[in-house]
Enzyme design. Sequence first.
Site, short mmCIF file in Angstrom:
data_model
loop_
_atom_site.label_atom_id
_atom_site.label_comp_id
_atom_site.label_asym_id
_atom_site.label_seq_id
_atom_site.Cartn_x
_atom_site.Cartn_y
_atom_site.Cartn_z
N HIS A 135 8.74 -72.20 74.25
CA HIS A 135 9.96 -72.94 74.59
C HIS A 135 10.26 -72.66 76.07
O HIS A 135 9.91 -71.59 76.58
CB HIS A 135 11.08 -72.39 73.71
CG HIS A 135 12.40 -73.08 73.81
ND1 HIS A 135 13.27 -72.86 74.85
CD2 HIS A 135 13.01 -73.98 73.00
CE1 HIS A 135 14.36 -73.58 74.66
NE2 HIS A 135 14.23 -74.28 73.55
N ASP A 212 9.74 -63.91 71.23
CA ASP A 212 10.86 -64.83 71.02
C ASP A 212 10.94 -65.12 69.52
O ASP A 212 10.13 -65.86 68.97
CB ASP A 212 10.60 -66.11 71.83
CG ASP A 212 11.62 -67.20 71.54
OD1 ASP A 212 12.47 -67.01 70.66
OD2 ASP A 212 11.54 -68.26 72.20
N GLN A 215 12.89 -68.74 66.08
CA GLN A 215 12.56 -69.61 64.94
C GLN A 215 11.99 -68.81 63.77
O GLN A 215 11.62 -69.40 62.76
CB GLN A 215 11.54 -70.67 65.38
CG GLN A 215 12.01 -71.60 66.46
CD GLN A 215 13.02 -72.64 65.96
OE1 GLN A 215 13.25 -72.80 64.76
NE2 GLN A 215 13.64 -73.34 66.89
N LYS A 238 20.74 -70.50 64.79
CA LYS A 238 19.68 -71.06 63.94
C LYS A 238 19.59 -70.31 62.61
O LYS A 238 18.76 -70.63 61.77
CB LYS A 238 18.34 -70.99 64.67
CG LYS A 238 18.30 -71.85 65.94
CD LYS A 238 16.93 -71.83 66.56
CE LYS A 238 16.94 -72.09 68.05
NZ LYS A 238 17.10 -73.48 68.43
N CYS A 376 12.05 -79.07 74.53
CA CYS A 376 12.06 -77.95 75.49
C CYS A 376 10.69 -77.26 75.53
O CYS A 376 10.61 -76.03 75.61
CB CYS A 376 13.15 -76.92 75.16
SG CYS A 376 14.78 -77.60 75.18
#
Length: 418
Positions: A135, A212, A215, A238, A376
């Site tokens: 991202h 990261d 998600q 999220k 993104c």
Amino acid sequence: MNLSTPRPQADTGAAPDWDRVRQDFPLLMREVHGKPLVYFDNANTGQKPVQVIGAVDEFYRRYNANVSRAVHALGTEATDAYEGARTKLARFLNVRASELVLCSGTTFALNLVAYSWALPRLKAGDVILVSRMEHHANIVPWQLVAERTGASVRVAEISPDGSLDLDALRRAMTAEVKLLAVAHVSNVLGTVNPVREICREARKRGIITVVDGSQAVPHRKVDVAAIGCDFYAITGHKMCGPTGTGALWARREHLDAMPPFLGGGEMIKEVSFEGTVFNEAPHKFEAGTPNIAGFIGLGVAVDYLESLGLAHVEAREAELLAHFTEELQKIDGLRIFGTAPDKAAVVSFLVEGAHAHDLATLLDLEGVAIRSGQHCAHPLLQYYGVAATCRASLAFYNTHEEIERFIVALNKVRKLLG
Ligand code: PMP
């Protein structure tokens, strides 16, 4: 509607009643353009259960006060709830609360590593290794740091199915690489990267790892300690939590060695015009009044996800993904981007002859919310040679019936465009 936090349920227990769970999400009951909403944009942001909405509402109604400052009852209650959320989140990730910096989200968390860890350390000739599927939040901060230090950004390529090319990644881990930044789960392809193995390889070579986890944490049990990374970033919105919440976990030795990123109140022990003594981490990185209500809501979101059981959430989403993929594959001219063996319930696709934005706009008129565009992740779309894709991303509260409604709507709008 059930306003109280659901009773914790062991991951090994019976799966929740998903129809009942869905009732916790009031927004999902609404209509859009006169049609029942089908919300398949969960990778963008997730919907909130009444328990989280209620916790935010209750904070403002009953004990709104600033944290860590006032000695009065409201201040103490607010501080206890805010710090309680940090404790819950730390337990959820299997890390120490004293190593968890609360911040506005993954974007802030990654910038904190870039500006506070990388900027003072990197120099000309050093390399920051990132994967093709990152991202922008895990690309642009590294480019900014590279520009200011003379370091460069190297790309670890993917395979056409959307999985990371692990051999190429290993080969790219040369002596110049000081930092490796990689997504746990891709927001476009759904690919779940073997971050434990990647971090082990990096560690052997003395490379600092930044994962990261935006998600990943909403969809499966994540044990950050077991991954063995140096930094792990998450975002609250999220994972059933409010927007403007997130966290950075970092090893204690890094937090102690990193200078503060923002200066102000809360992050100091003592200030005089001769000099300032900073507070200990994590507070050293939390200047100013935080999103108190948001973090209290995030703490309840953690309770909520734990009450469902992350193993059940993962299994439910895997079952929805299998059904969804099977139905999509029946559609002529539909191409799916990202078919890695281990993937989350995110499906990027294109339909021959139809522009992604047109499809998403017409689907919206059918009550179906998906994302279209570049998500993104421009470099990833450049790899596939496409300008945009549609992305449907599912969560545990979605249903098989919604998948069927989605397919009917997609077939309808496809004909309109065809
Ligand atoms: N990384 C990934 C993989 C994401 O999906 C997102 C959100 N789309 C981000 C980073 C940025 O998260 P936030 O905007 O919440 O900071």
